[in-house]
Design a protein around this motif. Structure first.
Motif, mmCIF file in Angstrom:
data_model
loop_
_atom_site.group_PDB
_atom_site.id
_atom_site.type_symbol
_atom_site.label_atom_id
_atom_site.label_comp_id
_atom_site.label_asym_id
_atom_site.label_seq_id
_atom_site.Cartn_x
_atom_site.Cartn_y
_atom_site.Cartn_z
ATOM 1 N N HIS A 110 -54.506 -36.557 -44.894
ATOM 2 C CA HIS A 110 -55.857 -36.790 -44.802
ATOM 3 C C HIS A 110 -56.490 -35.794 -44.014
ATOM 4 O O HIS A 110 -57.605 -35.359 -44.075
ATOM 5 N N VAL A 135 -52.563 -33.611 -51.538
ATOM 6 C CA VAL A 135 -53.046 -35.051 -51.848
ATOM 7 C C VAL A 135 -52.079 -35.931 -52.389
ATOM 8 O O VAL A 135 -51.805 -35.595 -53.626
ATOM 9 N N GLU A 136 -51.700 -36.681 -51.791
ATOM 10 C CA GLU A 136 -50.297 -37.499 -52.183
ATOM 11 C C GLU A 136 -50.577 -38.100 -53.668
ATOM 12 O O GLU A 136 -49.465 -37.715 -54.186
ATOM 13 N N HIS A 137 -51.574 -38.378 -54.221
ATOM 14 C CA HIS A 137 -51.532 -38.859 -55.674
ATOM 15 C C HIS A 137 -51.498 -37.946 -56.487
ATOM 16 O O HIS A 137 -51.278 -38.235 -57.714
ATOM 17 N N ASP A 174 -52.058 -47.091 -49.103
ATOM 18 C CA ASP A 174 -53.283 -46.073 -49.477
ATOM 19 C C ASP A 174 -53.876 -46.887 -50.508
ATOM 20 O O ASP A 174 -53.202 -47.045 -51.509
ATOM 21 N N HIS A 181 -55.525 -46.043 -53.054
ATOM 22 C CA HIS A 181 -55.524 -45.146 -54.319
ATOM 23 C C HIS A 181 -54.084 -45.044 -54.994
ATOM 24 O O HIS A 181 -53.704 -44.453 -55.872
ATOM 25 N N SER A 209 -59.891 -33.774 -54.747
ATOM 26 C CA SER A 209 -59.301 -35.001 -54.212
ATOM 27 C C SER A 209 -58.421 -35.656 -55.426
ATOM 28 O O SER A 209 -58.086 -35.033 -56.326
ATOM 29 N N CYS A 210 -57.957 -36.783 -55.045
ATOM 30 C CA CYS A 210 -56.851 -37.426 -55.749
ATOM 31 C C CYS A 210 -57.362 -37.726 -57.078
ATOM 32 O O CYS A 210 -56.626 -38.290 -57.959
ATOM 33 N N CYS A 235 -57.123 -34.062 -48.068
ATOM 34 C CA CYS A 235 -58.494 -35.049 -48.459
ATOM 35 C C CYS A 235 -59.678 -34.748 -47.827
ATOM 36 O O CYS A 235 -60.865 -34.836 -48.473
ATOM 37 N N CYS A 239 -63.570 -35.974 -48.391
ATOM 38 C CA CYS A 239 -63.367 -37.120 -49.327
ATOM 39 C C CYS A 239 -63.727 -38.403 -48.742
ATOM 40 O O CYS A 239 -64.333 -39.380 -48.944
ATOM 41 N N LEU A 240 -63.127 -38.603 -47.327
ATOM 42 C CA LEU A 240 -63.032 -39.482 -46.773
ATOM 43 C C LEU A 240 -64.034 -39.442 -45.330
ATOM 44 O O LEU A 240 -63.922 -40.077 -44.417
ATOM 45 N N ASN A 269 -63.983 -40.742 -55.192
ATOM 46 C CA ASN A 269 -64.059 -41.930 -55.725
ATOM 47 C C ASN A 269 -65.073 -42.831 -54.914
ATOM 48 O O ASN A 269 -64.839 -44.141 -55.529
ATOM 49 N N ARG A 315 -69.307 -42.624 -46.116
ATOM 50 C CA ARG A 315 -68.116 -42.016 -46.659
ATOM 51 C C ARG A 315 -67.733 -40.729 -46.339
ATOM 52 O O ARG A 315 -66.772 -40.153 -45.966
HETATM 53 S S1 SF4 Z 1 -59.452 -40.988 -52.027
HETATM 54 FE FE1 SF4 Z 1 -59.780 -39.302 -50.769
HETATM 55 S S2 SF4 Z 1 -58.971 -39.706 -48.731
HETATM 56 FE FE2 SF4 Z 1 -58.078 -41.029 -50.226
HETATM 57 S S3 SF4 Z 1 -56.273 -40.056 -50.992
HETATM 58 FE FE3 SF4 Z 1 -57.761 -39.550 -52.478
HETATM 59 S S4 SF4 Z 1 -58.500 -37.784 -51.776
HETATM 60 FE FE4 SF4 Z 1 -57.441 -38.702 -49.967
#
Ligand code: SF4
Lengths: 418, 165
Positions: free
Chosen positions: A66, A102-104, A123, A125, A298-299, A359, A362-363, A381, A387
């Motif tokens: 993040h 990014v994790e996802h 998380d 997502h 982003s994810c 990330c 994105c956040l 997203n 945001r």
């Molecule tokens: S929504 Fe944005 S902040 Fe959350 S995991 Fe996905 S890329 Fe990262």
């Protein structure tokens, strides 16, 4: 009893043949995930439980994505705390630095998450992995701490809404447009506490990247999980990642709470206006809205397929001088592929900024924050108030095609008009 | 359980980015998180809120991210309970798991900022002392009651099988 795929996966993880909707159960978790924001809190809580070890060293994934590369001293301290925890408890899947993304986007790519799994992430997502035919959902840090200690999670078996998608997708229409359309249809609370199952012939046409995008945004309709069935596309994706996946299918006459028929041929490139993902309109209906920034990544849409779409529009063109275009490949592997395929060259020639996998904006974390009154078109997203920066900045959610077109024109535009 | 307090009233779909913006998530310190509670919704909230006050909101409270910091921030700001028409799933879990009392009232339109309300959780009754009105709140499912009775999920788990050796 006729069961949905969601019921079947949960049932298997509580050692039962079937489960009723609404039943409270404690299920075995296959992968427990946390990131640099949520893991520190989970670790603090875990220490309070008084467990001497974690439930399984190879079933916890900690992804520092993040605020990395660490944006300030506090963020660096958070990552340090997680790193030390990972060392102390010998956590196998700890990712930071050059192997991190990014994790996802990262965990599916590494084969850490698989069909038939129960994946619980601190998380929201985490629902992304439903694209692989897994039951996957987001929770808080305390839930994660409890899983770290016991390997179990409490669940209330959710009812399922089936989105039966048929028809042919038009040109420029992607998985992003499909899910934005669905969220617009049912609202941000439309699937609260519910499983969102995506079926129908049109779903079979979607690439894995598109399926990840669709499942990723289930939470934006309040969904507990978003889920697809495993098919030949899933199996091709997993060929070198896993063997003998655990595959489940909804019974043909499963007891859905609701079935919504979606004719995908009617869907146009779509945009979510500020400040809710459900404020959707076709891009073609929008008058010139001038913008200051475009974020592609982003994810939701930072995979190689997404970058290819953006590059196809940006090729031999320049970003509008009033716009900052940020491209964020979601993982190192995607970054490397984009380099190899010449996409990064296209982006640089278009005057884009290429960010490391993070990330980031994105956040509203770092690397692309908006000032008061600024507008950003993003493939992310969420477009909530504040945001991506100042509480009076604005985020518009779109697909990579639309985002790239907007970067060139400097206002929100249909890619057809290029 | 009897909770009495002064109301702060807000609307629908209040998300976790409004409750605690991501720019402050580089810490887990409750005091620091409390300083920015609801900042992007109402920057004066932290000045107005007093210990024991009650947050009353509309639908889908706490939608968005899974950040438990949202619950931590609300609790540390002094809020003693939340009454909403509905909650986003993850926020609801987080509140239960960490022992922040959350109640569901189908329609919160007759409660205003500044009202004094009393929640009688055992009998499922909410009294608006200011308007002298009585409402019934949704009962809490048995399973969730077990977690609340244990004092949150961590205590619940501690009492159960934990891998110790
Ligand atoms: S929504 Fe944005 S902040 Fe959350 S995991 Fe996905 S890329 Fe990262």
């Amino acid at each position: 009893m006729k069961q949905t795929i969601t019921q079947k996966i949960i049932a298997r993880h509580v050692g039962k043949k079937e489960l009723r909707v609404g039943e409270f159960v404690e299920a075995k978790v296959d992968i427990a995930l946390a990131n640099d924001v949520t893991a520190p809190l989970a670790i603090e809580k875990f220490e309070k439980v008084g467990a001497k070890k974690v439930f399984a060293q190879n079933k916890i994934a900690l992804v520092m994505d993040h605020f990395t590369p660490n944006k300030d001293i506090d963020a660096a301290g958070q990552v340090k705390k997680v790193r030390e925890f990972a060392k102390k408890y010998k956590i196998k899947h700890y990712y930071e630095g050059g192997n991190c993304g990014v994790e996802h986007a990262l965990l599916p790519e590494l084969g850490v998450v698989r069909p038939g799994y129960i994946v619980i992430g601190a998380d929201s997502h985490t629902c992304t992995y439903g694209a692989l035919g897994a039951f996957s959902t987001g929770m808080g840090s305390t839930d994660l701490a409890a899983i770290f200690a016991t390997g179990l999670v409490w669940l209330k078996v959710p009812p399922t809404i089936l989105f039966r998608c048929n028809g042919k997708f038009s040109k420029w229409v992607t998985g992003k447009d499909l899910i934005l359309h669905i969220i617009g249809l049912i609202g941000v609370e439309g699937a609260n506490y519910r499983a969102m199952e995506f079926g129908g012939d049109a779903v079979g046409e979607l690439t894995m990247a598109d399926r990840f995008t669709v499942a990723n945004m289930a939470i934006e309709a309040g969904g507990e999980n978003g889920i697809f069935h495993v098919d030949k596309t899933t199996l091709a994706y997993g060929k070198n990642l896993w063997k003998k996946p655990d595959i489940y299918f909804s019974d043909p006459d499963a007891d859905y709470e609701r079935i919504l028929d979606i004719d995908v041929s009617k869907i146009e490139p779509t945009v979510s206006l500020p400040h809710l993902p459900s404020n959707t309109v076709p891009v073609s209906k929008i008058k010139k809205i001038f913008i200051d920034q475009v974020v592609i990544g982003s994810c939701t849409n930072g995979r190689i397929e997404d970058l290819r779409q953006a590059a196809s529009v940006l090729k031999n063109r320049k970003t509008n001088p009033n716009v900052r275009l940020l491209i964020m490949p979601a993982t190192p592997k995607i970054y490397a592929a984009a380099l190899k395929e010449g996409l990064l060259k296209i982006f640089m020639d278009a005057n884009a900024i290429i960010s490391p996998p993070t990330c980031g904006p994105c956040l509203g974390g770092h690397m692309g924050i908006l000032a008061e009154g600024e507008r950003c078109v993003a493939t992310t997203n969420r477009n909530f108030v504040g945001r991506m920066g100042h509480p009076r900045s604005e985020v518009y959610l779109v697909s990579p095609y639309v985002a790239a077109a907007c970067a060139i024109k400097g206002y929100i535009v249909h890619p057809e008009e290029m | 359980m009897l909770i009495k307090g002064r109301v702060h009233k807000y609307g629908n779909n209040i998300n976790t980015d409004e409750i605690i913006p991501a720019r402050y998530l580089n810490t887990t310190d409750p005091a620091k998180l409390a300083r920015h509670c609801l900042e992007d919704l109402d920057k004066d909230f932290v000045k107005k809120v007093k210990k024991g006050d009650i947050l009353v909101v509309g639908k889908n409270f706490g939608c968005g991210s899974s950040r438990e910091h949202a619950v931590v921030s609300i609790k540390a700001s002094g809020i003693s309970a939340i009454i909403a028409e509905s909650y986003a799933r993850i926020f609801f879990r987080n509140a239960i798991n960490t022992g922040l009392p959350v109640f569901i009232l189908k329609n919160t339109s007759e409660i205003k900022t500044g009202d004094i309300v009393e929640i009688d959780a055992d009998n499922g009754i909410l009294r608006n002392k200011t308007g002298n009105k009585k409402f019934s709140i949704d009962p809490i499912p048995k399973f969730i009651e077990k977690i609340i009775d244990a004092g949150g999920l961590i205590n619940y788990v501690r009492k159960k099988k934990v891998s110790k050796n």
